[in-house]
Design a protein around this motif. Structure first.
Motif, PDB file in Angstrom:
ATOM      1  N   ASP A   1       0.807  -1.220   0.000  1.00 17.12           N
ATOM      2  CA  ASP A   1       0.000   0.000   0.000  1.00 17.12           C
ATOM      3  C   ASP A   1       0.843   1.275   0.000  1.00 17.12           C
ATOM      4  N   ALA A   2       1.852   1.346   0.863  1.00 12.06           N
ATOM      5  CA  ALA A   2       2.648   2.573   0.942  1.00 12.06           C
ATOM      6  C   ALA A   2       3.352   2.854  -0.380  1.00 12.06           C
ATOM      7  N   LEU A   3       3.872   1.810  -1.023  1.00  3.27           N
ATOM      8  CA  LEU A   3       4.551   1.977  -2.306  1.00  3.27           C
ATOM      9  C   LEU A   3       3.583   2.473  -3.376  1.00  3.27           C
ATOM     10  N   LEU A   4       2.440   1.824  -3.474  1.00  3.29           N
ATOM     11  CA  LEU A   4       1.492   2.174  -4.532  1.00  3.29           C
ATOM     12  C   LEU A   4       0.883   3.556  -4.300  1.00  3.29           C
ATOM     13  N   MET A   5       0.613   3.911  -3.044  1.00  4.37           N
ATOM     14  CA  MET A   5       0.055   5.228  -2.784  1.00  4.37           C
ATOM     15  C   MET A   5       1.096   6.333  -3.015  1.00  4.37           C
ATOM     16  N   TRP A   6       2.384   6.037  -2.764  1.00  3.85           N
ATOM     17  CA  TRP A   6       3.427   7.003  -3.117  1.00  3.85           C
ATOM     18  C   TRP A   6       3.393   7.253  -4.627  1.00  3.85           C
ATOM     19  N   LEU A   7       3.282   6.184  -5.388  1.00  7.79           N
ATOM     20  CA  LEU A   7       3.243   6.317  -6.845  1.00  7.79           C
ATOM     21  C   LEU A   7       1.993   7.071  -7.297  1.00  7.79           C
ATOM     22  N   VAL A   8       0.860   6.785  -6.675  1.00  3.78           N
ATOM     23  CA  VAL A   8      -0.368   7.503  -7.028  1.00  3.78           C
ATOM     24  C   VAL A   8      -0.202   9.000  -6.779  1.00  3.78           C
ATOM     25  N   ARG A   9       0.446   9.359  -5.677  1.00  7.23           N
ATOM     26  CA  ARG A   9       0.632  10.782  -5.347  1.00  7.23           C
ATOM     27  C   ARG A   9       1.617  11.478  -6.289  1.00  7.23           C
ATOM     28  N   HIS A  10       2.665  10.775  -6.666  1.00  5.19           N
ATOM     29  CA  HIS A  10       3.779  11.465  -7.347  1.00  5.19           C
ATOM     30  C   HIS A  10       3.883  11.184  -8.837  1.00  5.19           C
ATOM     31  N   VAL A  11       3.293  10.107  -9.313  1.00  8.58           N
ATOM     32  CA  VAL A  11       3.402   9.768 -10.745  1.00  8.58           C
ATOM     33  C   VAL A  11       2.001   9.833 -11.329  1.00  8.58           C
ATOM     34  N   LYS A  12       1.572  11.017 -11.630  1.00  4.47           N
ATOM     35  CA  LYS A  12       0.206  11.222 -12.127  1.00  4.47           C
ATOM     36  C   LYS A  12       0.203  11.145 -13.642  1.00  4.47           C
TER      37      LYS A  12
END
Length: 210
Positions: free
Chosen positions: A196-207
């Motif tokens: 979850d933490a990895l994927l949510m980081w990506l959702v926040r930063h790689v739009k």
């Protein structure tokens, strides 16, 4: 609503075994109905139950069979969390495999990823997240350049992450008795929590790129 997924029947493995190698058209057609009932439909039930547990997991697809034998021998599914950011599941004779991935990026997404990695706050956060995921038994991979991209120093403290043009964390969850029981739902949810933490980081930063 919990209870719609009861596990893959043990006969599902027998069907997949019959489809090994290079099964011809006649063999595929002979096992098509059994494969749908015993292999693909349980995956649909599993994904529906996961979506009922967490609305973030509602955008999912369960693959059909294609002409290539691989698609008959492996049942895949994907949960989309963001643009090119997803959880993938695969059921086959090796058991159940999960991966969290940002891959096949849109134009501009790689640049956004690199900016976030190079930034001290978000970059340190991702580095710690990736190490935590690795410590939990996930293989970290992706499409990588041989050296950091132009414009970034070769001795950057996160040079390995800067080399990534995609980022994947994958793990084989196993092929034990729980696959044939409702416990598989909790196994997937536990693994999704790992990612979850990895994927949510990506959702926040790689739009999505503009």
């Amino acid at each position: 609503m919990r209870g719609q997924f009861t596990g893959w029947p043990e006969q599902a493995m027998d069907v997949l075994w019959q489809l090994q190698g290079e099964p011809g058209h006649a063999t595929r057609e002979r096992y098509r109905a059994d494969r749908e009932r015993l292999v693909r439909q349980p995956m649909i039930a599993l994904l529906n139950e996961i979506a009922d547990t967490d609305p973030r997991y509602e955008d999912f697809s369960v693959w059909h069979y294609r002409t290539n034998s691989w698609w008959w021998q492996h049942q895949g599914a994907v949960i989309r969390l963001g643009r090119k950011i997803e959880i993938s599941l695969r059921f086959d004779l090796d058991g159940l495999r999960i991966q969290g991935a940002w891959w096949y990026p849109d134009p501009g997404q790689v640049d956004m990823f690199r900016i976030a990695v190079a930034s001290e706050g978000s970059g340190r956060e991702l580095s710690a997240i990736v190490e935590d995921v690795r410590q939990k038994g996930y293989d970290i991979s992706g499409d990588m350049m041989k050296r950091p991209p132009r414009g970034y120093p070769t001795d950057h403290p996160r040079s390995d992450l800067l080399r990534h043009r995609s980022l994947i964390a994958a793990r084989l969850l196993g092929c034990e008795e729980w696959l044939h029981t409702p416990e598989a739902v909790d196994r997937i949810l536990s693994a999704a929590a790992d990612l979850d933490a990895l994927l949510m980081w990506l959702v926040r930063h790689v739009k999505r790129a503009a």
